[in-house]
Design a protein around this motif. Structure first.
Motif, mmCIF file in Angstrom:
data_model
loop_
_atom_site.group_PDB
_atom_site.id
_atom_site.type_symbol
_atom_site.label_atom_id
_atom_site.label_comp_id
_atom_site.label_asym_id
_atom_site.label_seq_id
_atom_site.Cartn_x
_atom_site.Cartn_y
_atom_site.Cartn_z
ATOM 1 N N ASP A 48 0.833 -1.203 0.000
ATOM 2 C CA ASP A 48 0.000 0.000 0.000
ATOM 3 C C ASP A 48 0.869 1.254 0.000
ATOM 4 O OD1 ASP A 48 -2.397 -1.344 -0.042
ATOM 5 O OD2 ASP A 48 -2.776 -1.153 2.115
ATOM 6 N N GLU A 49 1.935 1.226 0.800
ATOM 7 C CA GLU A 49 2.825 2.373 0.861
ATOM 8 C C GLU A 49 3.595 2.542 -0.450
ATOM 9 O OE1 GLU A 49 5.020 3.076 4.509
ATOM 10 O OE2 GLU A 49 3.692 1.688 5.547
ATOM 11 N N VAL A 50 3.989 1.434 -1.077
ATOM 12 C CA VAL A 50 4.669 1.508 -2.380
ATOM 13 C C VAL A 50 3.723 2.100 -3.419
ATOM 14 C CG1 VAL A 50 5.655 0.119 -4.257
ATOM 15 C CG2 VAL A 50 6.331 -0.330 -1.895
ATOM 16 N N CYS A 51 2.471 1.681 -3.386
ATOM 17 C CA CYS A 51 1.480 2.235 -4.326
ATOM 18 C C CYS A 51 1.324 3.740 -4.143
ATOM 19 C CB CYS A 51 0.126 1.562 -4.127
ATOM 20 S SG CYS A 51 0.053 -0.132 -4.714
ATOM 21 N N ASP A 52 1.509 4.204 -2.925
ATOM 22 C CA ASP A 52 1.411 5.643 -2.646
ATOM 23 C C ASP A 52 2.679 6.400 -3.026
ATOM 24 O OD1 ASP A 52 -1.162 5.440 -1.708
ATOM 25 O OD2 ASP A 52 -0.574 5.234 0.389
ATOM 26 N N GLY A 53 3.685 5.681 -3.538
ATOM 27 C CA GLY A 53 4.888 6.343 -4.022
ATOM 28 C C GLY A 53 6.066 6.312 -3.073
ATOM 29 N N ARG A 54 5.953 5.614 -1.951
ATOM 30 C CA ARG A 54 7.083 5.530 -1.023
ATOM 31 C C ARG A 54 8.033 4.426 -1.467
ATOM 32 N NH1 ARG A 54 5.525 5.473 4.991
ATOM 33 N NH2 ARG A 54 7.676 6.142 5.185
ATOM 34 N N THR A 55 9.308 4.611 -1.227
ATOM 35 C CA THR A 55 10.303 3.600 -1.573
ATOM 36 C C THR A 55 10.465 2.623 -0.422
ATOM 37 O OG1 THR A 55 12.176 4.822 -0.650
ATOM 38 C CG2 THR A 55 11.556 5.305 -2.954
ATOM 39 N N LEU A 56 11.076 1.483 -0.714
ATOM 40 C CA LEU A 56 11.357 0.515 0.357
ATOM 41 C C LEU A 56 12.274 1.122 1.410
ATOM 42 C CD1 LEU A 56 11.805 -2.970 -1.341
ATOM 43 C CD2 LEU A 56 9.886 -2.130 -0.007
ATOM 44 N N ALA A 62 11.047 4.225 8.296
ATOM 45 C CA ALA A 62 9.911 4.569 9.162
ATOM 46 C C ALA A 62 9.594 3.474 10.172
ATOM 47 C CB ALA A 62 8.681 4.860 8.304
ATOM 48 N N HIS A 63 9.769 2.215 9.759
ATOM 49 C CA HIS A 63 9.433 1.082 10.641
ATOM 50 C C HIS A 63 10.650 0.488 11.345
ATOM 51 C CE1 HIS A 63 5.282 0.965 9.309
ATOM 52 N NE2 HIS A 63 5.710 1.081 8.063
ATOM 53 N N ARG A 64 11.827 1.049 11.042
ATOM 54 C CA ARG A 64 13.092 0.568 11.608
ATOM 55 C C ARG A 64 13.367 -0.886 11.258
ATOM 56 N NH1 ARG A 64 14.380 3.773 16.992
ATOM 57 N NH2 ARG A 64 13.380 5.708 16.417
ATOM 58 N N TRP A 65 13.143 -1.196 9.988
ATOM 59 C CA TRP A 65 13.422 -2.529 9.467
ATOM 60 C C TRP A 65 14.704 -2.477 8.647
ATOM 61 C CZ3 TRP A 65 7.968 -2.958 6.941
ATOM 62 C CH2 TRP A 65 7.010 -3.216 7.925
ATOM 63 N N PRO A 66 15.500 -3.542 8.672
ATOM 64 C CA PRO A 66 16.668 -3.572 7.772
ATOM 65 C C PRO A 66 16.219 -3.798 6.324
ATOM 66 C CG PRO A 66 16.601 -5.537 9.174
ATOM 67 C CD PRO A 66 15.459 -4.674 9.573
ATOM 68 N N ARG A 69 17.062 -7.267 4.618
ATOM 69 C CA ARG A 69 16.233 -8.390 5.076
ATOM 70 C C ARG A 69 14.835 -8.310 4.483
ATOM 71 N NH1 ARG A 69 17.112 -10.042 10.733
ATOM 72 N NH2 ARG A 69 15.460 -11.500 10.224
ATOM 73 N N LEU A 70 14.293 -7.106 4.362
ATOM 74 C CA LEU A 70 12.966 -6.960 3.760
ATOM 75 C C LEU A 70 12.990 -7.374 2.297
ATOM 76 C CD1 LEU A 70 10.004 -6.112 3.938
ATOM 77 C CD2 LEU A 70 10.735 -3.800 3.334
ATOM 78 N N VAL A 71 14.013 -6.946 1.573
ATOM 79 C CA VAL A 71 14.126 -7.311 0.160
ATOM 80 C C VAL A 71 14.272 -8.832 0.024
ATOM 81 C CG1 VAL A 71 15.577 -7.116 -1.896
ATOM 82 C CG2 VAL A 71 15.021 -5.083 -0.564
ATOM 83 N N GLU A 72 15.093 -9.442 0.853
ATOM 84 C CA GLU A 72 15.254 -10.904 0.817
ATOM 85 C C GLU A 72 13.936 -11.599 1.122
ATOM 86 O OE1 GLU A 72 18.377 -11.718 3.592
ATOM 87 O OE2 GLU A 72 19.957 -11.125 2.180
ATOM 88 N N SER A 87 2.381 -3.848 -7.115
ATOM 89 C CA SER A 87 2.288 -2.531 -6.472
ATOM 90 C C SER A 87 3.212 -1.523 -7.153
ATOM 91 C CB SER A 87 2.579 -2.630 -4.975
ATOM 92 O OG SER A 87 3.920 -2.980 -4.750
ATOM 93 N N LEU A 88 4.337 -1.996 -7.710
ATOM 94 C CA LEU A 88 5.218 -1.096 -8.463
ATOM 95 C C LEU A 88 4.533 -0.580 -9.729
ATOM 96 C CD1 LEU A 88 8.659 -2.917 -8.181
ATOM 97 C CD2 LEU A 88 7.900 -0.884 -6.930
ATOM 98 N N LEU A 89 3.757 -1.443 -10.381
ATOM 99 C CA LEU A 89 3.018 -1.021 -11.570
ATOM 100 C C LEU A 89 1.959 0.031 -11.220
ATOM 101 C CD1 LEU A 89 2.551 -4.457 -13.372
ATOM 102 C CD2 LEU A 89 4.323 -2.730 -13.737
ATOM 103 N N ILE A 90 1.340 -0.148 -10.080
ATOM 104 C CA ILE A 90 0.339 0.834 -9.625
ATOM 105 C C ILE A 90 1.021 2.154 -9.299
ATOM 106 C CG2 ILE A 90 -1.314 1.366 -7.783
ATOM 107 C CD1 ILE A 90 -1.896 -1.710 -7.731
#
Length: 135
Positions: A48-56, A62-66, A69-72, A87-90
């Motif tokens: 949802d956040e990616v669809c809104d234009g935010r990057t990983l 914002a969530h303090r995630w590495p 690890r998220l990409v993996e 979501s990237l297409l959106i």
């Protein structure tokens, strides 16, 4: 060597484990199910956040995630990967809409700024959906 009592207890425990009647297997299955639900909810929130234009990177910060690890985690499962790619297409469509908005709002005094923004949004859309917006 186990006695009759020990053997009966062992068989009772093993039957609970294998059948899942409240034994460790049932607990494991419940944990797995709840973990999958959490994963699905997390993936949906990320997308949802990616669809809104935010990057990983922004999402992870914002969530303090590495980020790695998220990409993996996303790349580790085909369904998660497909959901993320959708979501990237959106997001690309969203950038296309921003290009149109920049063009509509361009006037004499903000023409250069809007032109620069439109070019940036076009470039972003072309990277997210090369099939429709790529060069």
């Amino acid at each position: 060597m186990m006695g009759k009592r020990g053997q009966a207890g062992y068989e009772r425990i093993m039957s609970k484990i294998t059948t899942g009647d409240g034994g460790p297997m049932a607990v494991w299955n419940r944990l797995q199910t709840s973990a999958l639900e959490v994963q699905a909810e997390t993936l949906e929130r990320i997308c949802d956040e990616v669809c809104d234009g935010r990057t990983l990177y922004e999402i992870c910060r914002a969530h303090r995630w590495p980020v790695r690890r998220l990409v993996e985690w996303i790349q580790g499962d085909e369904s998660r990967k497909a959901f993320y790619n959708q979501s990237l297409l959106i997001a690309a469509d969203r950038y296309k809409e921003k290009v149109e908005a920049c063009a509509d709002e361009a006037t004499g005094e903000n023409y250069r700024r809007n032109q620069f923004q439109a070019e940036t949004y076009k470039w972003l859309a072309s990277k997210l959906d090369r099939g429709r917006f790529g060069d």
